[in-house]
Scaffold this active site. Sequence first.
Site, PDB file in Angstrom:
ATOM      1  N   ASP A 109       0.835  -1.207   0.000  1.00 19.76           N
ATOM      2  CA  ASP A 109       0.000   0.000   0.000  1.00 19.76           C
ATOM      3  C   ASP A 109       0.870   1.258   0.000  1.00 19.76           C
ATOM      4  OD1 ASP A 109      -2.108  -1.739   0.412  1.00 19.76           O
ATOM      5  OD2 ASP A 109      -2.086  -1.449   2.595  1.00 19.76           O
TER       6      ASP A 109
HETATM    7  N1  URA Z   1      -1.078  -5.929   3.980  1.00 21.41           N
HETATM    8  C1  URA Z   1      -1.524  -4.664   4.034  1.00 21.41           C
HETATM    9  O1  URA Z   1      -2.514  -4.370   4.694  1.00 21.41           O
HETATM   10  N2  URA Z   1      -0.860  -3.738   3.344  1.00 21.41           N
HETATM   11  C2  URA Z   1       0.247  -4.001   2.629  1.00 21.41           C
HETATM   12  O2  URA Z   1       0.831  -3.099   2.022  1.00 21.41           O
HETATM   13  C3  URA Z   1       0.693  -5.334   2.590  1.00 21.41           C
HETATM   14  C4  URA Z   1       0.009  -6.279   3.280  1.00 21.41           C
END
Ligand code: URA
Length: 249
Positions: A109
């Site tokens: 993310d």
């Molecule tokens: N899980 C998440 O919530 N975000 C990420 O970036 C990777 C795994």
Amino acid sequence: MVDDQHTGERLQKVLARVGIGSRRVCEDLIEDGRVTVNGEIAELGRRVEAETDLVEVDGAPIGVRPGLIYYLLNKPAGVVTTASDPQGRPTVVGLVPAEPRVFPVGRLDLDTEGLLLLTNDGELANRITHPSHGVEKEYLAEVKGEPSRAALRRLREGVELEDGLTAPAQASLVAPTLVRLTIHEGRNRQVRRMLDAVGHPVQRLIRTKIGPITDRRLAPGAWRELDLDELRALERLVATVAKPDPTGR
Ligand code: URA
């Protein structure tokens, strides 16, 4: 020593070019009998056709196709996991060399930090991200509140999310508000959603390990190439025939 019977490029040159090590290191590997070409131990001076010969080091195929490259990046928060962002935000691809062009393996993310692989090896990338291989990813999550033992147990046993129950995970407390969570699924925002579901929203999320790959010394925003041992370990991990995915994805 010199092999006149074969055309192509010198083996040590090919090995060095794909990032196994310096020419000298590659010569040592060959002299130590650790390199095979089409199943036979290679001698120094052996020539290979990079496109067609199967070159292995310690029994693991190396990407001899010219130009295959594997980067490990420590992604900072605020950088998008994409090649180009219509909104003009910084991208992970912008943090590594522009040539040869690489793409991220899976995604983190915008606000997630930590380890991300980038490569131009589509075949290996697919195998790493395919759920059937179940490559484990480890995260450190700074959370709101102090998770109880019951909350950790729920994370371990599986949490009901809107897209179904999560697979059993490894979960432990590193500090009162710091959770280490290892999952092998790759659902969207999975770690954040799992921790939300047990009442501890994530404040900060860092990926610390991808399969066997980890690096505590890589600074945020920095990258390096995978070394031979790491590449071999990754290849070994995803070399097995894919098991049917229990989630049906
Ligand atoms: N899980 C998440 O919530 N975000 C990420 O970036 C990777 C795994």
